[in-house]
Design an enzyme around this catalytic site. Sequence first.
Site, PDB file in Angstrom:
ATOM      1  N   CYS A   2       0.827  -1.215   0.000  1.00  0.00           N
ATOM      2  CA  CYS A   2       0.000   0.000   0.000  1.00  0.00           C
ATOM      3  C   CYS A   2       0.857   1.260   0.000  1.00  0.00           C
ATOM      4  CB  CYS A   2      -0.885   0.017   1.229  1.00  0.00           C
ATOM      5  SG  CYS A   2      -1.920  -1.425   1.389  1.00  0.00           S
ATOM      6  N   ARG A  27       5.160  -0.048  -6.069  1.00  0.00           N
ATOM      7  CA  ARG A  27       5.126  -0.839  -4.850  1.00  0.00           C
ATOM      8  C   ARG A  27       4.107  -1.973  -4.916  1.00  0.00           C
ATOM      9  NH1 ARG A  27       7.467   2.144  -0.506  1.00  0.00           N
ATOM     10  NH2 ARG A  27       6.221   0.980   0.970  1.00  0.00           N
ATOM     11  N   TRP A  75      -3.175  -2.576  -1.427  1.00  0.00           N
ATOM     12  CA  TRP A  75      -2.823  -3.960  -1.768  1.00  0.00           C
ATOM     13  C   TRP A  75      -3.626  -4.807  -0.783  1.00  0.00           C
ATOM     14  CZ3 TRP A  75      -0.156  -8.167   0.510  1.00  0.00           C
ATOM     15  CH2 TRP A  75       0.325  -9.132  -0.377  1.00  0.00           C
ATOM     16  N   ASN A 100      -1.676   2.123   5.971  1.00  0.00           N
ATOM     17  CA  ASN A 100      -0.834   0.999   5.556  1.00  0.00           C
ATOM     18  C   ASN A 100      -0.605   0.118   6.776  1.00  0.00           C
ATOM     19  OD1 ASN A 100      -0.585   2.245   3.126  1.00  0.00           O
ATOM     20  ND2 ASN A 100       1.618   2.626   3.254  1.00  0.00           N
ATOM     21  N   GLY A 101      -0.545  -1.194   6.574  1.00  0.00           N
ATOM     22  CA  GLY A 101      -0.315  -2.100   7.708  1.00  0.00           C
ATOM     23  C   GLY A 101      -1.571  -2.901   7.999  1.00  0.00           C
ATOM     24  N   GLU A 483      17.884 -17.676  -7.299  1.00  0.00           N
ATOM     25  CA  GLU A 483      17.484 -16.316  -7.682  1.00  0.00           C
ATOM     26  C   GLU A 483      16.941 -16.303  -9.122  1.00  0.00           C
ATOM     27  OE1 GLU A 483      16.788 -13.670  -6.335  1.00  0.00           O
ATOM     28  OE2 GLU A 483      16.991 -12.124  -7.831  1.00  0.00           O
ATOM     29  N   LYS A 487      13.173 -15.112 -10.168  1.00  0.00           N
ATOM     30  CA  LYS A 487      12.914 -14.077 -11.186  1.00  0.00           C
ATOM     31  C   LYS A 487      11.928 -14.604 -12.223  1.00  0.00           C
ATOM     32  CE  LYS A 487      14.036 -11.200  -9.693  1.00  0.00           C
ATOM     33  NZ  LYS A 487      14.803 -11.095  -8.500  1.00  0.00           N
ATOM     34  N   GLU A 490       8.353 -15.009 -10.743  1.00  0.00           N
ATOM     35  CA  GLU A 490       7.605 -13.816 -10.326  1.00  0.00           C
ATOM     36  C   GLU A 490       7.166 -12.939 -11.497  1.00  0.00           C
ATOM     37  OE1 GLU A 490      11.404 -11.388  -8.445  1.00  0.00           O
ATOM     38  OE2 GLU A 490       9.477 -10.989  -7.565  1.00  0.00           O
ATOM     39  N   HIS A 506      17.931 -37.330  -5.990  1.00  0.00           N
ATOM     40  CA  HIS A 506      17.160 -37.635  -4.774  1.00  0.00           C
ATOM     41  C   HIS A 506      15.692 -37.270  -4.941  1.00  0.00           C
ATOM     42  CE1 HIS A 506      20.859 -38.677  -2.758  1.00  0.00           C
ATOM     43  NE2 HIS A 506      21.386 -37.539  -3.193  1.00  0.00           N
ATOM     44  N   LYS A 605       6.332  -4.309  -4.016  1.00  0.00           N
ATOM     45  CA  LYS A 605       7.765  -4.030  -3.973  1.00  0.00           C
ATOM     46  C   LYS A 605       8.291  -4.095  -2.551  1.00  0.00           C
ATOM     47  CE  LYS A 605      11.745  -2.802  -5.583  1.00  0.00           C
ATOM     48  NZ  LYS A 605      12.509  -3.924  -6.190  1.00  0.00           N
TER      49      LYS A 605
HETATM   50  C1  AGP Z   1      12.455 -10.178  -5.492  1.00  0.00           C
HETATM   51  O1  AGP Z   1      12.465  -9.920  -6.836  1.00  0.00           O
HETATM   52  C2  AGP Z   1      11.310  -9.674  -4.731  1.00  0.00           C
HETATM   53  N1  AGP Z   1      10.952  -8.360  -5.020  1.00  0.00           N
HETATM   54  C3  AGP Z   1      11.324 -10.008  -3.236  1.00  0.00           C
HETATM   55  O2  AGP Z   1      11.694 -11.338  -3.089  1.00  0.00           O
HETATM   56  C4  AGP Z   1      12.207  -9.138  -2.316  1.00  0.00           C
HETATM   57  O3  AGP Z   1      13.558  -9.408  -2.522  1.00  0.00           O
HETATM   58  C5  AGP Z   1      11.804  -9.422  -0.857  1.00  0.00           C
HETATM   59  O4  AGP Z   1      10.459  -9.047  -0.672  1.00  0.00           O
HETATM   60  C6  AGP Z   1      12.668  -8.713   0.145  1.00  0.00           C
HETATM   61  O5  AGP Z   1      12.601  -7.331   0.010  1.00  0.00           O
HETATM   62  P1  AGP Z   1      13.692  -6.393   0.647  1.00  0.00           P
HETATM   63  O6  AGP Z   1      14.990  -6.693  -0.006  1.00  0.00           O
HETATM   64  O7  AGP Z   1      13.207  -5.005   0.372  1.00  0.00           O
HETATM   65  O8  AGP Z   1      13.730  -6.698   2.116  1.00  0.00           O
END
Ligand code: AGP
Length: 610
Positions: A2, A27, A75, A100-101, A483, A487, A490, A506, A605
Site C-alpha cells: 500500500c 510498490r 494492496w 498501511n499495515g 534467484e 525471477k 515472479e 534424490h 515491492k
Molecule cells: C524479489 O524480486 C522480490 N521483489 C522479493 O523477493 C524481495 O527481494 C523481498 O520481498 C525482500 O525485500 P527487501 O529486499 O526489500 O527486504
Amino acid sequence: MCGIVGAVAERNVVEILLEGLKRLEYRGYDSAGVALLSPNGDFSRVRRTGKVQALADAITSENGVGSTGIAHTRWATHGGVTENNAHPHTSSDRIAVVHNGIIENFGELRTELRDKGYTISTDTDTETIAHTVHSLLDTNDTLLAAVQEAVTKFSGAYGTVIMDREDPSRVIVARSGSPLVIGLGVGENFIASDQMALLPVTRRFIFLEEGDVAEITRREVNIFDVDGHPVVRDIVESTVEHDAGDKAGYRHYMLKEIYEQPTVVRNALAGRVSLEGLTPDIFGENAETLLRDVKHVQIIACGTSYHAGMTARYWLEQYANVSCNVEIASEFRYRKSVVHPNSLLVTISQSGETADTLAALRLAQELGYMSSLTICNVAGSSLVRESDMAFMTKAGAEIGVASTKAFTTQLGAFLMLTLALGQHNGMSDEARDDILNGLQSLPSKLEETLSLAAEIEDLAEEFADKHHSLFLGRGEQYPIAMEGALKLKEISYIHAEAYASGELKHGPLALIDDEMPVIVVAPNNELLEKLKSNVEEVRARGGIMYVFADKDTAFESDETMRVINVPQCAESVAPIIYTIPLQLLSYYVALIKGTDVDQPRNLAKSVTVE
Ligand code: AGP
C-alpha cells in the site's frame, strides 16, 4: 504494497496526490482512492479498483477540488479488491482515513464499535481506525488528542493519515510498524509512505519514528513521541534523484535497472575498495573495532535478499574462515535460536522496511548478538535507523518489483564484508587477491555480460510456452540458480524450481522430460566435473538443457543442449556475473508472455506486512 500520500496546502492538491500515487505504483496495489477537503468543509471521495489512471480518469472539476487531501493505493489484505474496500475509509461522513499495515485486533474493535452504534460497511481492518477516532472526538478536545488516544487501542502495524471534515486546516498522522515521511514545503506540507511520492514537491523530509504521532498544517509540523511528548526530528535533504522514477527510454523499469548494473556497482565500489584493499571505516566509525572480534555471522533476509545472504555464506566460510548461518526472516522470528559466541547479526534488504526482516532484527537485538549490521539500499529506512551499523548498497531507486540491481550490489557489499572479516581471520593472500581483482574488473565484466542480451532474447522464445522449469547450480552458484528461478516465476508466472544439482537424483530427476527446460549455471570452478555428471544424468533422461558456462568448461551445444558462453571472470565474482543472463532470460520470457513485468500480479515491492 500500500502507498500513502497526503497534503495540506493553499492550492488544489489533487494533482500532487495523483502524481504521488503514480510514483508509488511500483510498490504494487490493486485499487486507489483520494479524499479531498476544501477550506469551507466541502468533502469529496473517489475510489476505483485497478490502476491509478482509472482513478485519475474519474476525477472531475466537481469532485477533484481540495486544499487538504489524502490518497492511497491499496494492496488487499482484509477484504477483496472492491471499490468499497478501497481507501480512504470514512466514519459518519466526518473522519477520513488512509492506512498501511494491519490492525490485528480489528475484530474486537468492530464488536466495540457496533455496540456504540457504528455500522461496519467494509471488509477492511482500516475502517475501525476511522470509527475509533470518530468515537473519541466526544471525549477529546482536538483531533490530535483523539488520534493519540485511538492509537493506544490498536495492535498490529499502521502508518495512517487522518482528516476531519470539521477542521480542513490539518491532518494527523501516526506511525507504528509502517513507515511515514513528512515532506516540508513552503507554506504547504506533505506526508507519504515513501519519499519517492513527494520528490516533485520537496526534497526536505522528516522520517517519523516508531510510535510518533504528528499534526501537519500548512505552516507547522508538530511531532509527539510514543509517550506523547513533543519531539524534534531531524530534517533530511533527500539525495534521491527526482527522475529516479523515469524509464530513461527503456521499455520497462526492470530492463533499465538490469542495464544500470555496471554503473551502480561501480558507484557502490568507488572509494570503498581498490586493488590495495578496503578503505578503512566503510562499515561505520566503530566498525573496525566491532568487526575485529567477529567469529560467526547470522544473516537474516527475505526473497532475493535472502539469496544474496545464501551466496555470502559460501564466501564468508570459504574465504574469510568465519562460520555463517542464513535464515529467512519469517522463520527466524518465530523460533527459538541459539546465538553463537562473538556473533554478528546481518540483515539484508533493498527497502529496509520488510516487516519480517525488521521484526527479526528487533527480536535478535534482545538475544545477545555482538552487534548488528544492515546491508540496505534505502537511507533513512527502519533497518538503517535501528541497526548498529549500516552499509548502503547505493543501487539507486529500484522501481521494478523484481529485484535486479539491488541484488548485485548486495553481493558486492558481501564481498567487501568478506574482506573486512577475512583480514582478522587468516584469509589467504590468494583469496584476497581474487576478490580484489574480481571487484576491480566487475563493472566492465557486467557490461560484457549484458551483450548476451540478443542471444538470450532468442532463447526466451523456446521458454514462453513452457509451464515448468528447473534451475541447477552447485556451491555459491546454487543460490544464483534460486534467484534465477525466483525471477522467472515472479514475472513470467512459469513455475520454476532451483536445486543444488547434487540433489537431482534424490527426487527431482523424476520430473525430467522434454517439456521441462533445465537451466544450468556452470562457471569453470572445482565443482565443474561434478556438475557435468549431473548434466549427463539429465541428458540420459531426455531433458532439454540451457547451460550458461565459461567457454573453458568445454560444454558444446547439440540437439539437447544449448550453451551460452558467459565471459570469464575471477571465481569470487562469478555469482554476480552469472546473475545477469538469468535476469535477462526472465525479462525476455515475460515480454513474450505479455505479463506485467514491472508490477507482476499479486506482488508488492516493499512487503510491509508479515
Ligand atoms: C524479489 O524480486 C522480490 N521483489 C522479493 O523477493 C524481495 O527481494 C523481498 O520481498 C525482500 O525485500 P527487501 O529486499 O526489500 O527486504
